[in-house]
Design an enzyme around this catalytic site. Structure first.
Site, PDB file in Angstrom:
ATOM      1  N   CYS B 108       0.280  -0.875   0.095  1.00 52.13           N
ATOM      2  CA  CYS B 108      -0.181  -0.114   0.369  1.00 52.13           C
ATOM      3  C   CYS B 108       1.022   0.964  -0.052  1.00 52.13           C
ATOM      4  O   CYS B 108       1.732   1.017   0.984  1.00 52.13           O
ATOM      5  CB  CYS B 108      -1.062  -0.148   1.741  1.00 52.13           C
ATOM      6  SG  CYS B 108      -2.241   1.648   1.274  1.00 52.13           S
ATOM      7  N   CYS B 111      -0.585   4.445   2.223  1.00 52.34           N
ATOM      8  CA  CYS B 111      -1.103   4.226   3.610  1.00 52.34           C
ATOM      9  C   CYS B 111      -0.316   3.119   4.122  1.00 52.34           C
ATOM     10  O   CYS B 111       1.058   2.561   4.343  1.00 52.34           O
ATOM     11  CB  CYS B 111      -2.263   4.488   4.223  1.00 52.34           C
ATOM     12  SG  CYS B 111      -3.603   3.746   3.129  1.00 52.34           S
ATOM     13  N   SER B 112      -1.323   2.038   4.851  1.00 52.50           N
ATOM     14  CA  SER B 112      -0.833   0.376   5.065  1.00 52.50           C
ATOM     15  C   SER B 112      -2.236  -0.276   5.236  1.00 52.50           C
ATOM     16  O   SER B 112      -1.828  -1.370   5.643  1.00 52.50           O
ATOM     17  CB  SER B 112      -0.283   0.886   5.875  1.00 52.50           C
ATOM     18  OG  SER B 112      -1.615   1.074   7.320  1.00 52.50           O
ATOM     19  N   CYS B 113      -2.382  -0.143   4.038  1.00 54.67           N
ATOM     20  CA  CYS B 113      -3.904  -1.000   4.080  1.00 54.67           C
ATOM     21  C   CYS B 113      -3.464  -3.027   3.935  1.00 54.67           C
ATOM     22  O   CYS B 113      -2.638  -2.774   3.084  1.00 54.67           O
ATOM     23  CB  CYS B 113      -3.963  -0.624   2.899  1.00 54.67           C
ATOM     24  SG  CYS B 113      -5.210   0.944   2.977  1.00 54.67           S
TER      25      CYS B 113
END
Lengths: 225, 204
Positions: B108, B111-113
């Site tokens: 991602c 972000c950090s999906c």
């Protein structure tokens, strides 16, 4: 022009440092606490997931770069709580004004946590926007990655993939448009696709000619190629 | 003040991160907006109940049962929900299959999906600037840092999770795993193999 969080393709970040599979889920106790406070505050129902992403992304570039992961979360949350009127600047300064808060009846209780996390928050919605592209069709992303509704607003087209030619891999259905939802302009659901790009479309010196990058992109980010 | 308070209210909280979290938790708790016991429950959920063992169960089942695998690749969300794996950050699941021709890897960049119900909370490296920046531009160099070298004629497909779709990689079943039970197979499936930065263990 996007914001500091949009770092795909950037140079200079050094090596990736893998972790043992059995490393602790939270490297520090406060990491778990930061995650839990953020989730619990979200259940007060004063913002949606796109608003909370935007709150982290609009940290100043200096803060974003120097903060560790959960510092971004907790700082974005503090900003959001004030922005939405849940807390005041005086509250953050620690001025003692305890007492009944109008939102206290919404507070997530321990016994409700399991159900709340299991319920999730699906982002697919019925939409009246006609599906414009079919699987295999060639498309091109918008030439400039930017929120078209709000100057400097939240968007999901990374800069590295703007103006690139790709092909539709699959239709995911119709989903909430974050560019609108992050700014309380409505959910504005529209078709969402997985779009495949050859690395030679994205990079001046692709690592390998047969590799691809797939991005999930909303229909309004795409034009026929 | 180093910041304009109105643009950056967080600067009013203590700068040290653990204290910053504690301060915000205390303020919210005193106003009745947070139940500290609920925080303990959330932490316990992701520390002890939801983690990569869920994804490993799905992968081992796909290796053992061709009909399950076909259904999983067709509509992962409902198939894994039937096993009890649904919830926050896993509302829309897609499973992508590794083959000798194609290796899949998930990132991602924004972000950090990450698919929480199947893998739990992402490891630190997944959330790092280095991984987010480089996985899309030089996945093979990143894989080398994980000790993974692919054959030159295997193409790499990197999935950048830019929407609410969450991706799980179905790794190839390792050689020498014939005859193993689903449980024994699950023990071979490491977390990184389901993100695409690792390969399953080979049975000894």
């Amino acid at each position: 022009m996007t914001r500091i969080h949009d770092m795909g393709g950037r140079f200079g970040d050094g090596s990736v440092v893998p972790e043992a599979e059995d490393a602790p889920v939270f490297a520090e106790d406060w990491h778990g606490r930061a995650l839990a406070v953020t989730l619990a505050a979200g259940f007060l129902g004063q913002w949606n997931i796109d608003i909370s992403r935007h709150a982290r992304e609009k940290l100043s570039p200096k803060d974003y770069a120097r903060f560790s992961y959960y510092e971004k979360w907790i700082s974005g949350l503090a900003d959001l709580l004030v922005d939405k009127g849940v807390l005041t600047l005086e509250d953050l300064r620690g001025v003692d004004r305890d007492g009944d808060h109008p939102l206290a009846e919404r507070t997530l209780k321990a016994e409700a946590v399991a159900d709340a996390l299991a319920k999730g928050g699906p982002a697919d919605r019925p939409s009246s926007v006609e599906v414009r592209f079919e699987t295999g069709q060639a498309v091109r992303t918008l030439g400039q990655s930017a929120n078209r509704l709000v100057e400097g607003g939240h968007t999901r087209l990374p800069a590295y993939a703007s103006g690139a030619k790709g092909r539709i891999l699959r239709l995911h259905g119709t989903h909430v448009l974050p560019d609108s939802n992050a700014h309380e302009l409505g959910e504005a659901p529209e078709p969402l696709y997985a779009v495949a790009f050859s690395t030679s479309e994205l990079w001046a010196n692709p690592e390998h000619p047969s590799d691809e990058v797939v991005l999930d992109l909303w229909q309004s980010y795409l034009e026929p190629a | 003040m180093p910041h304009d308070d109105h643009d950056h209210p967080h600067a009013l909280l203590p700068p040290e991160p653990a204290l910053r979290v504690k301060a915000l938790e205390t303020i919210l708790t005193r106003k009745g907006l947070i139940d500290p016991a609920a925080l303990d429950e959330i932490i316990d959920t992701y520390q002890n109940k939801i983690g990569p063992q869920n994804g490993a169960h799905v992968v081992a089942k796909a290796w053992s049962d061709p009909d399950f695998k076909a259904a999983l690749l067709e509509d992962a969300t409902s198939v894994v929900a039937d096993l009890g794996y649904y919830g926050r950050q896993g509302e829309h699941m897609v499973v992508v299959e590794n083959t000798p021709e194609q290796h899949n890897m998930v990132v991602c960049t924004l972000c950090s999906c990450y698919p929480w119900p199947l893998l739990g909370i992402p490891p630190g490296w997944y959330k790092s600037d280095a991984y987010r920046a480089r996985a899309v531009r030089e996945p093979r160099k990143v894989l080398a840092e994980f000790g993974v070298t692919l054959p030159e004629d295997t193409s790499v497909r990197v999935w950048d999770s830019t929407a609410e779709i969450r991706y799980l990689v179905l790794p190839m079943r390792p050689e020498g795993s014939e005859g193993l039970s689903e449980e024994e197979l699950a023990a071979l499936v490491i977390r990184d193999s389901m993100i695409g930065t690792g390969l399953p263990k080979v049975p000894s």
